[in-house]
Design a protein around this motif. Sequence first.
Motif, mmCIF file in Angstrom:
data_model
loop_
_atom_site.group_PDB
_atom_site.id
_atom_site.type_symbol
_atom_site.label_atom_id
_atom_site.label_comp_id
_atom_site.label_asym_id
_atom_site.label_seq_id
_atom_site.Cartn_x
_atom_site.Cartn_y
_atom_site.Cartn_z
ATOM 1 N N MET A 396 -9.737 -13.771 -13.998
ATOM 2 C CA MET A 396 -9.780 -12.791 -12.896
ATOM 3 C C MET A 396 -8.664 -11.769 -13.035
ATOM 4 S SD MET A 396 -10.197 -15.471 -9.814
ATOM 5 C CE MET A 396 -11.495 -16.704 -9.797
ATOM 6 N N LEU A 397 -9.043 -10.494 -12.907
ATOM 7 C CA LEU A 397 -8.029 -9.439 -13.065
ATOM 8 C C LEU A 397 -7.467 -8.921 -11.739
ATOM 9 C CD1 LEU A 397 -9.379 -7.229 -15.996
ATOM 10 C CD2 LEU A 397 -7.239 -8.516 -15.952
ATOM 11 N N GLN A 398 -8.167 -9.233 -10.625
ATOM 12 C CA GLN A 398 -7.774 -8.626 -9.339
ATOM 13 C C GLN A 398 -6.322 -8.940 -8.971
ATOM 14 O OE1 GLN A 398 -10.373 -7.047 -7.404
ATOM 15 N NE2 GLN A 398 -11.769 -7.502 -9.084
ATOM 16 N N ALA A 399 -5.919 -10.211 -9.136
ATOM 17 C CA ALA A 399 -4.568 -10.600 -8.724
ATOM 18 C C ALA A 399 -3.524 -9.913 -9.598
ATOM 19 C CB ALA A 399 -4.395 -12.115 -8.802
ATOM 20 N N ALA A 400 -3.845 -9.757 -10.887
ATOM 21 C CA ALA A 400 -2.907 -9.070 -11.789
ATOM 22 C C ALA A 400 -2.782 -7.609 -11.378
ATOM 23 C CB ALA A 400 -3.389 -9.183 -13.230
ATOM 24 N N HIS A 401 -3.901 -7.031 -10.964
ATOM 25 C CA HIS A 401 -3.887 -5.625 -10.555
ATOM 26 C C HIS A 401 -3.019 -5.428 -9.318
ATOM 27 C CE1 HIS A 401 -5.706 -2.035 -8.514
ATOM 28 N NE2 HIS A 401 -5.305 -1.559 -9.662
ATOM 29 N N ALA A 402 -3.076 -6.406 -8.402
ATOM 30 C CA ALA A 402 -2.344 -6.274 -7.138
ATOM 31 C C ALA A 402 -0.886 -6.745 -7.263
ATOM 32 C CB ALA A 402 -3.055 -7.084 -6.056
ATOM 33 N N ALA A 403 -0.495 -7.243 -8.431
ATOM 34 C CA ALA A 403 0.830 -7.885 -8.555
ATOM 35 C C ALA A 403 1.955 -6.887 -8.808
ATOM 36 C CB ALA A 403 0.798 -8.903 -9.698
ATOM 37 N N ASP A 404 3.137 -7.236 -8.268
ATOM 38 C CA ASP A 404 4.370 -6.517 -8.622
ATOM 39 C C ASP A 404 5.064 -7.222 -9.783
ATOM 40 O OD1 ASP A 404 4.328 -4.631 -6.416
ATOM 41 O OD2 ASP A 404 4.792 -6.342 -5.135
ATOM 42 N N GLY A 405 4.743 -8.520 -9.952
ATOM 43 C CA GLY A 405 5.424 -9.263 -11.008
ATOM 44 C C GLY A 405 4.885 -10.676 -11.119
ATOM 45 N N TYR A 406 5.568 -11.459 -11.962
ATOM 46 C CA TYR A 406 5.151 -12.838 -12.199
ATOM 47 C C TYR A 406 6.252 -13.784 -11.729
ATOM 48 C CZ TYR A 406 2.165 -10.138 -15.308
ATOM 49 O OH TYR A 406 1.312 -9.198 -15.811
ATOM 50 N N LEU A 407 5.871 -14.725 -10.871
ATOM 51 C CA LEU A 407 6.816 -15.749 -10.435
ATOM 52 C C LEU A 407 6.735 -16.882 -11.454
ATOM 53 C CD1 LEU A 407 8.663 -16.145 -7.870
ATOM 54 C CD2 LEU A 407 6.979 -17.853 -7.184
ATOM 55 N N ILE A 408 7.881 -17.319 -11.932
ATOM 56 C CA ILE A 408 7.884 -18.317 -13.009
ATOM 57 C C ILE A 408 7.966 -19.716 -12.412
ATOM 58 C CG2 ILE A 408 9.098 -19.119 -15.069
ATOM 59 C CD1 ILE A 408 10.353 -16.284 -15.222
ATOM 60 N N VAL A 409 6.948 -20.514 -12.697
ATOM 61 C CA VAL A 409 6.958 -21.914 -12.260
ATOM 62 C C VAL A 409 7.287 -22.744 -13.495
ATOM 63 C CG1 VAL A 409 5.682 -23.684 -11.026
ATOM 64 C CG2 VAL A 409 5.020 -21.286 -10.761
ATOM 65 N N GLU A 410 8.471 -23.341 -13.489
ATOM 66 C CA GLU A 410 8.866 -24.151 -14.650
ATOM 67 C C GLU A 410 8.015 -25.420 -14.690
ATOM 68 O OE1 GLU A 410 10.819 -23.150 -16.959
ATOM 69 O OE2 GLU A 410 11.657 -21.390 -15.950
ATOM 70 N N PRO A 411 7.714 -25.953 -15.876
ATOM 71 C CA PRO A 411 6.852 -27.142 -15.955
ATOM 72 C C PRO A 411 7.404 -28.279 -15.091
ATOM 73 C CG PRO A 411 7.313 -26.275 -18.134
ATOM 74 C CD PRO A 411 8.161 -25.500 -17.187
ATOM 75 N N GLY A 412 6.553 -28.815 -14.269
ATOM 76 C CA GLY A 412 6.939 -29.976 -13.454
ATOM 77 C C GLY A 412 7.795 -29.633 -12.241
ATOM 78 N N GLU A 413 8.100 -28.363 -12.017
ATOM 79 C CA GLU A 413 8.984 -27.995 -10.894
ATOM 80 C C GLU A 413 8.164 -27.242 -9.840
ATOM 81 O OE1 GLU A 413 12.595 -24.980 -10.306
ATOM 82 O OE2 GLU A 413 12.769 -26.124 -12.166
ATOM 83 N N ASP A 414 7.742 -27.983 -8.773
ATOM 84 C CA ASP A 414 6.881 -27.365 -7.753
ATOM 85 C C ASP A 414 7.559 -26.171 -7.098
ATOM 86 O OD1 ASP A 414 5.131 -29.393 -8.294
ATOM 87 O OD2 ASP A 414 5.651 -30.590 -6.513
ATOM 88 N N ILE A 415 6.734 -25.240 -6.633
ATOM 89 C CA ILE A 415 7.266 -24.092 -5.889
ATOM 90 C C ILE A 415 7.358 -24.490 -4.408
ATOM 91 C CG2 ILE A 415 6.671 -21.757 -5.063
ATOM 92 C CD1 ILE A 415 7.516 -21.555 -7.879
ATOM 93 N N LEU A 416 8.514 -24.332 -3.834
ATOM 94 C CA LEU A 416 8.718 -24.648 -2.419
ATOM 95 C C LEU A 416 9.020 -23.363 -1.664
ATOM 96 C CD1 LEU A 416 11.084 -27.735 -2.904
ATOM 97 C CD2 LEU A 416 8.610 -27.756 -2.501
ATOM 98 N N GLN A 417 8.339 -23.165 -0.576
ATOM 99 C CA GLN A 417 8.547 -21.966 0.236
ATOM 100 C C GLN A 417 10.019 -21.876 0.650
ATOM 101 O OE1 GLN A 417 5.635 -21.571 3.265
ATOM 102 N NE2 GLN A 417 6.676 -19.867 4.274
ATOM 103 N N GLY A 418 10.601 -20.686 0.514
ATOM 104 C CA GLY A 418 11.990 -20.483 0.933
ATOM 105 C C GLY A 418 12.997 -20.691 -0.190
#
Length: 431
Positions: A396-418
């Motif tokens: 899907m290209l839509q999300a890339a089109h709307a993006a300002d950048g890429y958030l890096i999720v390191e392997p095994g390290e969940d993303i936590l809000q805040g």
Amino acid sequence: MNADVRGHECGCDTRHPHDKPLTDLFDARQQLLGLVTPSHGTESVSLAEASGRVLAEPIRARIDLPGVDNSAMDGYALRLSELSASDQPLPISVRIPAGIDPEPLAVGSCARIFTGAPIPPGADCVIPQEQVRIDEEGHVHCLAMPSAGQHIRHRGEEVQAGDPLLDAGTRLNAISCAMLASQGMHQLKVRRRVRVALLCTGSELVVPGTPLAAGQLYNSNATLLAAALKQQHAEVLDLGIVADRAEDMRQALLDASQMADLIVCSGGVSVGEEDHVRPCLEQLGAVHLHGIAIKPGKPFTFGHVGDSLANGTPVVALPGNPTAALLAWQLLGQLCLQRRQGMHCQSPPLQLKRWSVEAGFHKRANRHRRELLRVRIEPQRGIPRALLSGSQGSNMLQAAHAADGYLIVEPGEDILQGEHYGYLPTSQFLA
Ligand SMILES: Nc1nc2c(c(=O)[nH]1)N[C@H]1C(S)=C(S)[C@@H](COP(=O)(O)OP(=O)(O)OC[C@H]3O[C@@H](n4cnc5c(N)ncnc54)[C@H](O)[C@@H]3O)O[C@H]1N2
Ligand code: MOO
């Protein structure tokens, strides 16, 4: 992360003992910097044609900038000592517009002066016209006490003749070309334009503008990659769609290697029996890098066609899924092009710009691959936070089109809000 992160070849990201090691993204970039060499040839171009080209030699300043001490304001140039000695107004002895070479300032007077005009010898400050009153006799009364050197731009304060100005390997842009213009330069030695052959493989692909039969899909990667390549000032030879047949792919790679300095292809780099790019590269040259611990973009492959990498044609093989192709291009492929173009290693995106931003959502991590989520940055209660810019499927290209950048999720390290995470602004890939 080290180089032997283990990933799963089936794409489901569970580990199997037979899995081939995936290469860490940053290790892969380092390897590519060593593998890819600049293509040969330089030429001379006029400054008007130079934007986007890569300098073939370092450039030093020829002249001081500013060339003379000059005024930063429209106002009056005077001697500070004469002003502080008395409250007497100063007569205007001379008018100095930009472009003239003034006489020394007459004692006991001031000069009407304009922005950019040379400071007359003897004057040591400029008072802006808003800070004076002119009386009926045309004499100048200062309403505020200036300081020594005020509003004077000094000769050579930005650059002095002989100073290094631009390194060899700099890609010229509007600003650097203007810097060269301000030095009076008009002819430059740049690297020859790099010629890139573009191939898209997939029997399901059809050219936009033609009817679509059942099971077919429009070739969007050719448009994506041709535009991305042109943005990087490459000369693009779009060689069209190659069917999923080993013989067709082999011939297409051979033809492309005859006409280009770099081959970029998309599709056919995964593990299915319809994926012919890697076996063909192994037959026609070699594969140097395959399988990167990133999501999307895992199947990225780098190889060459020819006797050796040094004498042959390097090949950047990108995954077929459009967002996987985009990210693999931006994170790895573009670096190969820029090295081929002779850009120096300090230039973005050869050095990735990585910032830290706060996540505005939760997300489970992939265990084996560094994931690059397409995000936009939006203020939430006054704090800029990364939010998913759409569905994250690599098809899907839509999300890339709307993006300002890429958030890096390191392997095994969940993303936590805040919490804060690494972030790559997409703007750097347009540099
Ligand atoms: N068994 C496994 N299957 C897959 C794996 C895996 O590890 N094991 N990896 C998956 C991942 S991750 C990706 S990414 C894709 C990449 O596969 P390929 O590079 O071989 O690409 P294709 O199979 O040719 O195509 C994938 C997808 O993209 C569409 N596509 C292809 N070319 C274009 C184009 N020029 N324009 C638009 N769309 C294109 C194609 O139709 C497919 O839907 O493999 C997974 N599979
Ligand atoms: O996970 Mo693939 O690399 O879809 O891009």
